[in-house]
Design a protein around this motif. Structure first.
Motif, short mmCIF file in Angstrom:
data_model
loop_
_atom_site.label_atom_id
_atom_site.label_comp_id
_atom_site.label_asym_id
_atom_site.label_seq_id
_atom_site.Cartn_x
_atom_site.Cartn_y
_atom_site.Cartn_z
N GLU A 170 30.14 136.79 75.11
CA GLU A 170 31.27 137.58 75.59
C GLU A 170 30.90 138.98 76.08
O GLU A 170 31.76 139.70 76.57
N LEU A 217 36.43 134.07 82.78
CA LEU A 217 36.89 134.21 81.40
C LEU A 217 36.34 135.52 80.85
O LEU A 217 35.17 135.85 81.04
N VAL A 244 36.55 138.11 77.17
CA VAL A 244 37.02 138.40 75.82
C VAL A 244 36.67 139.84 75.51
O VAL A 244 35.49 140.21 75.54
N SER A 302 37.68 143.37 72.92
CA SER A 302 38.31 143.73 71.65
C SER A 302 38.11 145.21 71.38
O SER A 302 37.28 145.86 72.01
N THR A 333 32.04 135.79 69.90
CA THR A 333 32.83 134.69 70.45
C THR A 333 31.98 133.44 70.60
O THR A 333 30.79 133.52 70.96
N VAL A 390 38.33 129.00 71.98
CA VAL A 390 37.64 130.29 71.93
C VAL A 390 37.72 130.76 70.48
O VAL A 390 38.79 131.09 69.98
N LEU A 407 36.74 133.42 67.59
CA LEU A 407 36.42 134.83 67.47
C LEU A 407 36.06 135.16 66.03
O LEU A 407 36.76 134.73 65.10
N VAL A 457 41.97 137.57 75.18
CA VAL A 457 41.27 136.47 75.83
C VAL A 457 41.98 136.24 77.16
O VAL A 457 43.16 135.88 77.20
N GLU A 458 41.27 136.50 78.26
CA GLU A 458 41.89 136.44 79.58
C GLU A 458 41.14 135.47 80.47
O GLU A 458 39.90 135.42 80.48
N THR A 459 41.90 134.68 81.24
CA THR A 459 41.31 133.85 82.28
C THR A 459 41.87 134.28 83.61
O THR A 459 43.09 134.50 83.75
N THR A 505 46.70 135.42 79.64
CA THR A 505 46.26 136.49 78.74
C THR A 505 46.78 136.15 77.35
O THR A 505 47.97 135.92 77.18
#
Length: 859
Positions: free
Chosen positions: A435, A767, A769, A771, A777, A789, A791, A803-805, A813
């Motif tokens: 990630e 993709l 990720v 934080s 990840t 996914v 974490l 977590v976004e695509t 999201t």
């Protein structure tokens, strides 16, 4: 002192995947035991003290039974569990400290299958192995388990408290489980219990009761007695022991019990204040056995790296959509994949690798006669089967990783790619399965003829393509090399036996302890001092034991036996030399430093002929920290040896996952071992049996192999392999999250391949990720339509993650909170992506011509 008022006789069989019989046979027999136990429950029914009650020590055979049995037989099992005649436990197998947190996830997550079938689980039971990873506490609590029975083997180690005892074991997060530190399960046979020798059994159980009542530190009014031994087929003979005991001792009755019932009684009988709480790693004395088969342990560790990379690449491909993969018509590891598995097959094959990894990580290394009869057919057959778990995992995982990389390269497009131009030199494609953006050295094989190292910067979950570096200028020096390159000034000396000085020019610090008699990277051979009369040599190898400290060892570093070769490129310098360890062929050491990263790679190629008798081989890393602090990575936690350790657990040696941090109050080093898990810290400690660790130096001694065993470990040491290390000097003391990340990156390295196939995209995959904390990840396909996914938080602080695509046909999201030292899952549905994408619905698995052909896809 306590008055023992109740005795609980717990029937079970100790689950060895092998030992008494080949693993090929015994694994299936344990599943058949489930049906036998149900029949015995029927034959000896009722609720009396002598009714047949049973505990399944591990979950694997019950999982197989539930998957294979008829609904009627599953219902029989559910009924017997519900009425308290049978207990199930939550440990998959009796595991060593080899498995990673990800592997243990697989084992604990599988328990949901049993609960879905209507079965209850509360306890984990663990036998023989003298330790278990600290992160097990969090794993257990997450899996709904809050009690642990540890029936430690008394050989080659010490228990943290007198056996039997109870204590609360506090995990790294502060969660607790109740531990019953039991007697060794083997008393079931030793005392005649399971064979129905009632006179002997009653006598020995009476002696146990007297011992317990004489103890000041035993606050319980009950005793748990094991009716078990290795792979014993269940019988009802131990019921006669209950009957005879109750005739003779009506004032303190005995009854058969499940583990759950016995623990309930023990906990009820002791006040909370009487049960101590202990915190820290349960470092396994028996982990020295990991060094009995260094080559296969390395294969196992490489296999799990492949499967983690494969899971990430194939998950990203599912999200992006398959593209026109370049297929080969030759099945072989230097070629592209010959076909693309459908998602259901990917999931099934990843699961198969998990099973093989767990079977290798289980504690049974060989047969009962492996040490005493090393040339017997049983010994060879058993090890062939055990090693087959590692090689079976490696075969499938490597194949998945190759396929995953090629599919990721081609993903996200339906356009036909250009033909491969075999006349052009290959380029290096590097993918990042994790990630965060990473800048790291990678190694690739070029046309099957040479291997090349270079530094790549790859975006998170992304891909980049790099040209092959130039071959470099080569020179040789006969006695000494002094050079300055990148971040370092170093000296390799023939007289000193290797790397004798390494100065980090960023702050002028010398990293090598110049007061030690061996160089950094030196191969050190440890042998018993001639003339020793230690009882492990004159009486029994079992006497390598805390009760018999020693023997005295001589430790001799290899002497350099070749000129020093230096290969210089604009981006890297490699220094190579040969050294000859006493009694061995020359070993070859390769040291590489880089312009674009302060990471340093060291590899030792060792040739080890077969030899019997006690010996050890180390690769030494004498880091120069006078008042060192260490941090070690175990499954699910990072801990400080000594401070974060249960009493009397192993401090002579440790089995780590991948990484160690060592440093002082101003700076440090992050160190990782790809292939070999055993280390000794601060010095050499073999045979010390120390109760405390007081390291005077920052030395890390990688304990490659040893031959200090008995019974089921190999009686010989042999094998040829390259052992790989990476270390990274840092300008602050190491922190737990840094060690966890460095270990993860060693376990899931950047994936690189020299290839001529077209690369239609570079950069990020779509993709991401992110934080606000320290979160790692893992990606994995979990069904035909879903990508998980997972974490993990590594610093002890709750973190918020996004977590976004951002992909055509798949934009989302998801926000999730990851608890301190915990995990959280986000499951992404790819059905819409598959249905809406313009790419192929199926992959043509039958390429028509030569390797490297670009294959179109069919709809």
């Amino acid at each position: 002192m306590s008055r023992i008022r109740h005795l609980y006789l717990v029937g079970h069989t100790h689950h060895d995947v092998g030992y008494t019989l080949s693993p090929r046979l015994v694994d299936g027999l344990h599943t058949e035991i489930v049906t036998r136990v149900l029949d015995l429950c029927d034959e000896h029914d009722g609720d009396g003290p002598d009714a047949f009650r049973w505990t399944f020590e591990v979950s694997r055979p019950v999982l197989k039974f539930v998957a294979e049995a008829t609904p009627q037989d599953v219902a029989r099992l559910v009924a017997r569990v519900n009425e308290g005649r049978i207990s199930l436990t939550g440990g998959y197998l009796n595991m060593t400290q080899l498995p990673s947190e990800a592997e243990l996830d697989v084992a604990y997550d599988a328990l949901s299958t049993l609960r879905d079938a209507g079965l209850t689980l509360r306890t984990e039971q663990h036998g023989d192995v003298n330790g278990i990873a600290w992160g097990t506490v969090e794993q257990m609590r997450r899996a709904g388990l809050d009690r642990l029975v540890m029936a430690l083997n008394p050989d080659h180690g010490r228990p943290p408290l007198t056996q039997p005892s109870g204590f609360w074991w506090e995990g790294v997060s502060g969660q607790q489980v109740f531990v019953w530190l039991s007697t060794h399960y083997g008393i079931g046979e030793e005392w005649g219990i399971i064979d129905g020798d009632v006179d002997l059994a009653v006598q020995r159980i009476g002696e146990l009761v007297a011992d317990l009542e004489a103890r000041e530190d035993y606050p319980y009014d009950a005793a748990l007695v094991h009716a078990a031994n290795d792979n014993r087929w269940p019988t009802a003979l131990f019921l006669d022991v209950v009957r005879r005991w109750n005739q003779l001792h009506p004032d303190r009755p005995m009854r058969t019990a499940t583990t759950d019932q016995a623990l309930d009684a023990l906990l009820e009988s002791a006040s909370g204040d009487a049960v101590p709480a202990l915190r820290g790693e349960w470092s396994d004395w028996w982990s020295h056995g990991h060094g009995s088969t260094a080559r296969e342990v390395a294969v196992y560790r490489e296999a799990r790296s492949f499967t983690r990379a494969a899971g990430s690449h194939l998950a990203l491909t599912m999200l992006r959509g398959d593209g026109p993969v370049s297929y080969a018509d030759v099945i072989g590891y230097r070629r592209a994949p010959v076909r693309s598995r459908p998602p259901s097959r990917v999931v099934r094959d990843l699961d198969a690798v998990d099973e093989q990894l767990l079977l290798f990580g289980e504690h049974t290394w060989g047969s009962w006669e492996t040490y005493s009869k090393p040339f017997s057919t049983l010994s060879h057959s058993h090890w062939n089967a055990k090693a087959g778990f590692a090689y079976g995992a490696w075969d499938v995982a490597r194949d998945l990783a190759v396929e995953g990389m090629h599919r990721l390269v081609a993903s996200g497009t339906s356009e036909q790619l250009p033909e491969v131009d075999a006349t052009q030199p290959p380029t290096v494609v590097v993918t990042n399965p994790t990630e965060t953006e990473r800048t790291e050295p990678v190694e690739v094989e070029v046309d099957g003829a040479r291997r090349v190292r270079l530094v790549a910067t790859v975006p998170a979950f992304g891909l980049t393509r790099l040209p092959l570096p130039e071959e470099g200028e080569v020179r040789t020096e006969s006695e000494r090399v002094d050079l300055t390159f990148g971040h370092y000034r170093l000296t390799v000396s023939r007289a000193g036996g290797g790397l004798v000085s390494l100065v980090d020019e960023r702050h002028g610090r010398e990293l090598v302890d110049t007061g030690t008699p061996h160089a950094l990277g030196a191969v050190v051979v440890e042998s018993v001092r001639p003339g020793s009369t230690h009882p492990m040599l004159t009486r029994s190898p079992k006497d390598f034991h805390p009760d018999n400290p020693g023997p005295d060892f001589d430790r001799t570093p290899a002497t350099m036996s070749s000129p020093i070769s230096v290969t210089t490129r604009s981006d890297a310098v490699t220094v190579e030399w040969e050294s000859t360890p006493p009694g061995l062929p020359p070993a070859r050491t390769t040291l590489t430093i880089y312009r674009d990263t302060p990471a340093i790679d060291l590899a030792v190629h060792l040739v080890k002929p077969e030899a019997f008798g006690p010996e050890s081989i180390f690769v030494a890393f004498p880091f120069a920290f006078a008042e060192p602090q260490f941090l070690l990575e175990t499954a699910g936690a990072v801990y400080r040896p000594e401070e974060d350790q249960l009493p009397d657990t192993s401090k002579d040696w440790y089995s780590i996952q991948q990484a160690i941090g060592v440093g002082d109050v101003t700076s440090g080093v992050l160190w990782s071992s790809y292939d070999a898990p055993l280390v000794q810290l601060g010095d050499f400690h073999t045979g010390t049996w120390a109760r405390t660790l007081e390291p005077r130096t920052g030395h890390i001694n990688s304990w490659l192999m040893n031959n200090l065993h008995f019974t089921n470990f190999q009686a010989r040491q042999e094998g040829t392999r390259t052992y790989r290390y990476r270390f990274l000097p840092i300008e602050q003391p190491p922190a737990a999250a840094q060690v966890a990340t460095f270990g993860r990156d060693a376990g899931v390295p950047l994936q690189a391949r020299a290839t001529r196939i077209p690369v239609p995209w570079q950069g990020t995959s779509g993709l991401s990720v992110t934080s606000d904390g320290d979160v790692l990840t893992e990606l994995r396909p979990v069904s035909e339509d879903q990508v998980r996914v997972r974490l993990r938080e590594t610093a002890g602080n709750s973190a918020r993650a996004l977590v976004e695509t951002r992909l055509p046909g798949h934009r989302s999201t998801r926000e999730v909170t990851v608890p301190a030292w915990g995990r959280a899952d986000v499951v992404l549905d790819v059905r819409e992506r598959r249905e809406d994408a313009e790419g192929p619905a199926e992959i043509d698995t039958m390429p028509s011509s030569g390797a490297g052909d670009e294959r179109s896809v069919t709809r």
